[in-house]
Enzyme design. Structure first.
Site, PDB file in Angstrom:
ATOM      1  N   GLU A 100      45.104  46.830  44.855  1.00 57.34           N
ATOM      2  CA  GLU A 100      43.859  47.687  44.914  1.00 57.34           C
ATOM      3  C   GLU A 100      43.998  48.980  45.464  1.00 57.34           C
ATOM      4  O   GLU A 100      43.429  50.071  44.949  1.00 57.34           O
ATOM      5  CB  GLU A 100      42.701  46.840  45.438  1.00 57.34           C
ATOM      6  CG  GLU A 100      42.227  45.516  44.271  1.00 57.34           C
ATOM      7  CD  GLU A 100      41.910  44.529  45.046  1.00 57.34           C
ATOM      8  OE1 GLU A 100      41.406  44.614  46.148  1.00 57.34           O
ATOM      9  OE2 GLU A 100      41.879  43.363  44.433  1.00 57.34           O
ATOM     10  N   GLY A 176      42.346  38.092  41.365  1.00 58.58           N
ATOM     11  CA  GLY A 176      40.930  38.043  41.091  1.00 58.58           C
ATOM     12  C   GLY A 176      40.562  37.468  39.827  1.00 58.58           C
ATOM     13  O   GLY A 176      39.198  37.829  39.194  1.00 58.58           O
ATOM     14  N   GLY A 238      39.528  36.040  46.822  1.00 59.26           N
ATOM     15  CA  GLY A 238      38.570  35.258  46.612  1.00 59.26           C
ATOM     16  C   GLY A 238      38.226  33.994  47.287  1.00 59.26           C
ATOM     17  O   GLY A 238      36.966  33.753  47.848  1.00 59.26           O
TER      18      GLY A 238
END
Ligand code: PEP
Length: 254
Positions: A100, A176, A238
């Protein structure tokens, strides 16, 4: 095979306030008192939660990490934090080069390398993330991407036996998304990464480096992943947000 202590790491990303982080880290400590004896457990909250999380983890054996840092020691770098700042908050680990960060904030292999060098120099254990996109996998470029990210990210990084860098193989298509690499796919990538490490630091040290798998790890799939010979732990997004789920991941071997 070298005796590598498993490492189960929570990446809380941009979730939780300091109070929520304190509450959830305290619950995790409560639920992992047995596991910490045999497994390294790491929580990486956002910068603003580091101090409160450190209080919750104090004396527990669960480690604190940051999700990023700058390579410079100080200076005019608005919005950034340095190694000494996160160390002062109680961090012993730092996640670097998360996909990310690469995807949304323009991090490059060169930047990851500078950060890794600075982290090791400061006495932190870097968790260096590598992994291919779906497009790269489909084009058969997975190993080339991994080779480049490992070689460039770890360029000139000293491999100190008491503070070896950790690598995290995180295929971007599995982060994710609910898609997990099969244990065999992950093992293949880990084995390849370890072979590459051997070229960098030699067989003995390469065999001691922990390689985590990340990408939709959940209580239901951790058991199978951890049976693979080159999977030494997990970096979890998550499923780390809910303390009971993360504790059950850390308790995989109990
Ligand atoms: C991650 O962000 O490092 C990650 C693996 O996320 P998730 O577990 O949600 O796929």
């Amino acid at each position: 095979m070298a005796d590598r202590r498993p490492l189960i790491a929570a990446n809380w990303k941009m979730h939780k306030t300091p109070d929520e982080a304190f509450r959830d880290a305290s619950s995790i400590v409560e639920m992992t008192q047995q596991a910490v004896k045999t497994v390294d457990i790491l929580i990486a909250p956002s910068f603003v939660c580091l101090e409160r999380t450190a209080k919750a983890l104090s004396g527990s054996g669960v480690a604190l990490g940051s999700q990023n840092m700058h390579w410079e020691a100080y200076g005019a770098y608005t919005g950034e934090v340095s190694a000494s700042m996160i160390l002062a908050c109680g961090c012993t680990f730092v996640i670097l080069g998360h996909s990310e960060r690469r995807q949304y904030f323009g991090e490059t292999d060169k930047g990851v390398n500078l950060k890794t060098l600075a982290a090791v120099e400061a006495g932190l254990v870097p968790v260096v993330c590598v992994g291919e996109s779906l497009k790269e996998r489909e084009k058969g470029e997975t190993f080339n991407v991994l080779d480049r990210q490992v070689q460039e990210g770890l360029k000139n990084v000293p491999f100190k036996p008491d503070r070896l860098p950790v690598l995290a193989y995180e295929p971007i298509w599995a982060i994710g998304t609910g898609l997990t690499a099969t244990p065999e796919q992950a093992q293949q990538a880990h084995e390849h990464i370890r072979a590459g490490l051997e070229q960098i630091c030699g067989k003995t040290l390469a065999n001691s480096v922990r390689i985590l798998y990340g990408g939709s790890v959940k209580p239901a799939n951790i058991g199978q992943l951890m049976q693979m010979p080159d999977i030494d732990g997990a970096l979890v997004g998550g499923a780390s947000l809910e303390p009971a789920d993360f504790a059950s991941l850390a308790n995989f071997g109990q």
